[in-house]
Design a protein around this motif. Sequence first.
Motif, PDB file in Angstrom:
ATOM      1  N   HIS A  64      44.901 -41.684 -40.478  1.00  0.00           N
ATOM      2  CA  HIS A  64      44.170 -42.499 -39.269  1.00  0.00           C
ATOM      3  C   HIS A  64      42.614 -42.622 -39.380  1.00  0.00           C
ATOM      4  O   HIS A  64      42.408 -44.485 -39.634  1.00  0.00           O
ATOM      5  N   LEU A  65      42.128 -42.036 -40.832  1.00  0.00           N
ATOM      6  CA  LEU A  65      40.830 -43.078 -41.046  1.00  0.00           C
ATOM      7  C   LEU A  65      40.070 -42.176 -42.352  1.00  0.00           C
ATOM      8  O   LEU A  65      39.619 -40.891 -43.196  1.00  0.00           O
ATOM      9  N   THR A  66      41.673 -42.759 -42.779  1.00  0.00           N
ATOM     10  CA  THR A  66      41.344 -42.018 -44.704  1.00  0.00           C
ATOM     11  C   THR A  66      41.547 -44.009 -45.392  1.00  0.00           C
ATOM     12  O   THR A  66      41.792 -44.433 -44.845  1.00  0.00           O
ATOM     13  N   PRO A  67      40.819 -43.752 -47.104  1.00  0.00           N
ATOM     14  CA  PRO A  67      40.605 -42.586 -47.020  1.00  0.00           C
ATOM     15  C   PRO A  67      39.418 -42.413 -46.150  1.00  0.00           C
ATOM     16  O   PRO A  67      38.318 -43.331 -45.280  1.00  0.00           O
ATOM     17  N   ALA A  68      38.648 -41.362 -46.001  1.00  0.00           N
ATOM     18  CA  ALA A  68      37.558 -41.106 -45.135  1.00  0.00           C
ATOM     19  C   ALA A  68      36.399 -41.871 -44.935  1.00  0.00           C
ATOM     20  O   ALA A  68      35.635 -42.618 -45.495  1.00  0.00           O
ATOM     21  N   ASN A  69      36.235 -42.599 -44.117  1.00  0.00           N
ATOM     22  CA  ASN A  69      34.844 -43.181 -43.407  1.00  0.00           C
ATOM     23  C   ASN A  69      33.441 -42.700 -43.440  1.00  0.00           C
ATOM     24  O   ASN A  69      32.705 -43.863 -43.813  1.00  0.00           O
ATOM     25  N   THR A  70      32.973 -42.181 -43.049  1.00  0.00           N
ATOM     26  CA  THR A  70      31.947 -41.464 -43.206  1.00  0.00           C
ATOM     27  C   THR A  70      32.019 -39.928 -43.717  1.00  0.00           C
ATOM     28  O   THR A  70      33.382 -39.390 -43.676  1.00  0.00           O
ATOM     29  N   ASP A  71      30.687 -39.416 -43.426  1.00  0.00           N
ATOM     30  CA  ASP A  71      30.788 -37.817 -43.901  1.00  0.00           C
ATOM     31  C   ASP A  71      31.551 -37.326 -43.114  1.00  0.00           C
ATOM     32  O   ASP A  71      31.286 -35.926 -43.526  1.00  0.00           O
ATOM     33  N   VAL A  72      30.862 -37.848 -42.036  1.00  0.00           N
ATOM     34  CA  VAL A  72      31.431 -36.552 -40.693  1.00  0.00           C
ATOM     35  C   VAL A  72      33.064 -36.449 -40.798  1.00  0.00           C
ATOM     36  O   VAL A  72      33.105 -35.544 -40.749  1.00  0.00           O
ATOM     37  N   THR A  73      33.967 -37.808 -41.173  1.00  0.00           N
ATOM     38  CA  THR A  73      35.307 -37.966 -41.427  1.00  0.00           C
ATOM     39  C   THR A  73      35.763 -36.864 -41.927  1.00  0.00           C
ATOM     40  O   THR A  73      36.857 -36.246 -41.759  1.00  0.00           O
ATOM     41  N   ALA A  74      35.048 -36.431 -43.355  1.00  0.00           N
ATOM     42  CA  ALA A  74      35.038 -36.246 -45.009  1.00  0.00           C
ATOM     43  C   ALA A  74      34.739 -34.257 -44.422  1.00  0.00           C
ATOM     44  O   ALA A  74      35.806 -33.758 -45.290  1.00  0.00           O
ATOM     45  N   ALA A  75      34.419 -34.481 -43.405  1.00  0.00           N
ATOM     46  CA  ALA A  75      33.536 -33.164 -42.973  1.00  0.00           C
ATOM     47  C   ALA A  75      34.880 -32.309 -42.436  1.00  0.00           C
ATOM     48  O   ALA A  75      35.590 -31.785 -42.477  1.00  0.00           O
ATOM     49  N   LEU A  76      35.422 -33.596 -41.289  1.00  0.00           N
ATOM     50  CA  LEU A  76      36.628 -32.655 -40.511  1.00  0.00           C
ATOM     51  C   LEU A  76      37.721 -32.485 -41.287  1.00  0.00           C
ATOM     52  O   LEU A  76      38.644 -31.544 -41.135  1.00  0.00           O
ATOM     53  N   HIS A  77      37.797 -34.244 -42.345  1.00  0.00           N
ATOM     54  CA  HIS A  77      39.449 -33.560 -42.896  1.00  0.00           C
ATOM     55  C   HIS A  77      39.185 -31.845 -43.821  1.00  0.00           C
ATOM     56  O   HIS A  77      40.241 -31.556 -44.304  1.00  0.00           O
ATOM     57  N   HIS A  78      38.460 -31.736 -44.389  1.00  0.00           N
ATOM     58  CA  HIS A  78      37.902 -30.801 -45.597  1.00  0.00           C
ATOM     59  C   HIS A  78      38.008 -29.506 -44.525  1.00  0.00           C
ATOM     60  O   HIS A  78      39.433 -28.864 -44.763  1.00  0.00           O
ATOM     61  N   GLU A  79      37.604 -29.340 -43.281  1.00  0.00           N
ATOM     62  CA  GLU A  79      37.987 -28.208 -42.236  1.00  0.00           C
ATOM     63  C   GLU A  79      39.242 -28.306 -42.064  1.00  0.00           C
ATOM     64  O   GLU A  79      39.744 -26.937 -42.675  1.00  0.00           O
ATOM     65  N   ILE A  80      40.133 -28.583 -41.730  1.00  0.00           N
ATOM     66  CA  ILE A  80      41.575 -28.763 -41.006  1.00  0.00           C
ATOM     67  C   ILE A  80      42.479 -28.792 -42.709  1.00  0.00           C
ATOM     68  O   ILE A  80      43.636 -28.233 -43.125  1.00  0.00           O
ATOM     69  N   ARG A  81      42.027 -29.014 -43.919  1.00  0.00           N
ATOM     70  CA  ARG A  81      42.483 -28.835 -44.940  1.00  0.00           C
ATOM     71  C   ARG A  81      42.630 -27.041 -45.165  1.00  0.00           C
ATOM     72  O   ARG A  81      43.325 -26.328 -45.681  1.00  0.00           O
ATOM     73  N   GLU A  82      41.771 -27.028 -45.538  1.00  0.00           N
ATOM     74  CA  GLU A  82      41.454 -25.390 -45.302  1.00  0.00           C
ATOM     75  C   GLU A  82      42.487 -24.580 -44.636  1.00  0.00           C
ATOM     76  O   GLU A  82      42.959 -22.883 -44.480  1.00  0.00           O
ATOM     77  N   TRP A  83      42.269 -25.170 -43.110  1.00  0.00           N
ATOM     78  CA  TRP A  83      43.050 -24.358 -41.734  1.00  0.00           C
ATOM     79  C   TRP A  83      44.530 -24.981 -42.945  1.00  0.00           C
ATOM     80  O   TRP A  83      44.869 -23.384 -42.457  1.00  0.00           O
ATOM     81  N   ILE A  84      44.403 -25.746 -43.026  1.00  0.00           N
ATOM     82  CA  ILE A  84      46.408 -25.538 -43.401  1.00  0.00           C
ATOM     83  C   ILE A  84      46.822 -24.989 -44.796  1.00  0.00           C
ATOM     84  O   ILE A  84      47.178 -24.556 -44.355  1.00  0.00           O
ATOM     85  N   LYS A  85      45.215 -24.616 -45.509  1.00  0.00           N
ATOM     86  CA  LYS A  85      45.125 -23.048 -46.390  1.00  0.00           C
ATOM     87  C   LYS A  85      45.874 -22.180 -46.383  1.00  0.00           C
ATOM     88  O   LYS A  85      46.986 -21.392 -46.262  1.00  0.00           O
ATOM     89  N   GLU A  86      45.228 -21.787 -45.286  1.00  0.00           N
ATOM     90  CA  GLU A  86      44.984 -20.157 -44.573  1.00  0.00           C
ATOM     91  C   GLU A  86      46.210 -20.346 -43.894  1.00  0.00           C
ATOM     92  O   GLU A  86      46.550 -19.168 -44.236  1.00  0.00           O
ATOM     93  N   GLN A  87      46.874 -20.786 -43.491  1.00  0.00           N
ATOM     94  CA  GLN A  87      47.964 -21.102 -42.623  1.00  0.00           C
ATOM     95  C   GLN A  87      49.603 -21.430 -43.686  1.00  0.00           C
ATOM     96  O   GLN A  87      50.532 -20.832 -42.760  1.00  0.00           O
ATOM     97  N   LYS A  88      49.231 -21.773 -44.654  1.00  0.00           N
ATOM     98  CA  LYS A  88      50.218 -22.080 -45.354  1.00  0.00           C
ATOM     99  C   LYS A  88      50.991 -23.098 -44.858  1.00  0.00           C
ATOM    100  O   LYS A  88      52.541 -22.961 -44.988  1.00  0.00           O
ATOM    101  N   ILE A  89      51.172 -24.193 -44.040  1.00  0.00           N
ATOM    102  CA  ILE A  89      51.375 -25.140 -43.890  1.00  0.00           C
ATOM    103  C   ILE A  89      52.232 -25.744 -44.677  1.00  0.00           C
ATOM    104  O   ILE A  89      50.921 -26.619 -46.025  1.00  0.00           O
ATOM    105  N   SER A  90      53.801 -25.716 -44.544  1.00  0.00           N
ATOM    106  CA  SER A  90      54.136 -26.440 -45.863  1.00  0.00           C
ATOM    107  C   SER A  90      54.118 -28.088 -46.478  1.00  0.00           C
ATOM    108  O   SER A  90      53.925 -28.843 -46.950  1.00  0.00           O
ATOM    109  N   ASN A  91      54.518 -28.911 -45.111  1.00  0.00           N
ATOM    110  CA  ASN A  91      53.757 -30.327 -44.479  1.00  0.00           C
ATOM    111  C   ASN A  91      52.761 -30.901 -44.688  1.00  0.00           C
ATOM    112  O   ASN A  91      52.791 -31.192 -42.969  1.00  0.00           O
TER     113      ASN A  91
END
Length: 413
Positions: A64-91
């Motif tokens: 939706h907001l890709t590549p990130a449009n603001t620093d706020v979006t970039a930080a949220l993307h970062h947070e979700i990427r971390e969660w995805i790694k932690e949860q081992k989401i493969s897709n």
Amino acid sequence: MSTISEKIFSRASGKNAKANDFVIADVDYAMAHDGTSVLAVKSFKEMEEEKVWNPDKIIIPFDHLTPANTDVTAALHHEIREWIKEQKISNFYDVGEGICHQLLPENGFALPGKLVVGADSHSCTYGAFGAFGTGVGATDMSEIFASGKLWFKVPESIKITADGSFNDRIYAKDLILKIIGTLGVAGATYKAAEFYGTAIDSMSMSGRMTLSNMAIEMGGKAGIVPPDKTTFDFLDGIAVEEYEPVYADADATYSNEYSFDVNELEPQVASPHQVDNVHDISDIKPTKLDQAFIGTCTNGRLEDLEVAASILKGEKVAIRTLIVPASRNVLIEAVRKGIVETLLEAGAVIGSPGCGPCLGGHMGVIGKGETCISTANRNFKGRMGTGGFIYLASPATAAASALTGEITDPREI
Ligand SMILES: CC(C)[C@H](C(=O)O)[C@@H](O)C(=O)O
Ligand code: SF4
């Protein structure tokens, strides 16, 4: 005596599910994108859940907001990427892979007979494959993340039959706009549409996806095309698992039936600011444009870019023309086939695969008083920028209009 939806919910809930029943169903695949995963993950954490139900059945595309449009979006993307790694989401599909509703089908998750739920209203797109695809809110998605289950009210179904053959430069988009214009934005509220008829049978998967994608624009819970050889051929070699096609019984109950004659269909245009404000192009008054946008989960596929290129070849656009492929695969194929070169030579701008300016986030928003012809699915007030005007049409109509700078019938180019 069951509809496709009743059969899918019967299997998914383990009971004989009939329209209007409330059931708890096992979800086959669950999707949340960068826009909705933020809230879904927040609510998942609030529920004090530690692990998702099945990391291989959750799909997270950033679109939706890709590549990130603001620093706020970039930080949220970062947070979700971390969660995805932690949860081992493969897709996980990061920036530039494409739009969620293109990626699930391309990667074989949209399968006949499956219950595929997304935290996005256009998840009805998966109905093109005979799945029950539907959208839910982010907090409902957190429940699916935790348990793999969600409650549903089994929808009543309506039967939409479209017979005939598509004339030159008339497409699935024109048909679905005609259907929405006829039924209205609330014409299918909480119903599942089943699509039948010779015009549907002749459609490619790309066209069927355009059709199912817009079921929500008439209030539909789902828009389902019964799977056939076209479906099976598309899925051959890409389906992530085996599937069991599901068909309605001959005496299934429909709350309404509608018929459309595609032979009679003209290019259709939805004028601002409602999706059912649909007119034959010959009834549209001369309308000057500032921008044309070809892309989105409705019409950003290879066939769509191919049609646009066939109209723009050797010509020059008269207005800003943004073309955003629905996925990296679409873009790669468009490069291989010389489509991208044709579009660039005609003066178009090619954006990175994703939602692009569809919901007014960035990458081509329009200014106050500006008008855009778009191949998207929504023309709500302010959607692509405050004070802007959006006309919805097929890629052919958008490309023809890009050449003249006003809404133009593609049959006249
Ligand atoms: C951001 C998201 C929740 C939204 C949707 O659900 O449809 C978007 O994709 C849209 O098209 O408006
Ligand atoms: S392309 Fe547009 S309609 Fe489709 S998911 Fe993205 S924002 Fe929503």
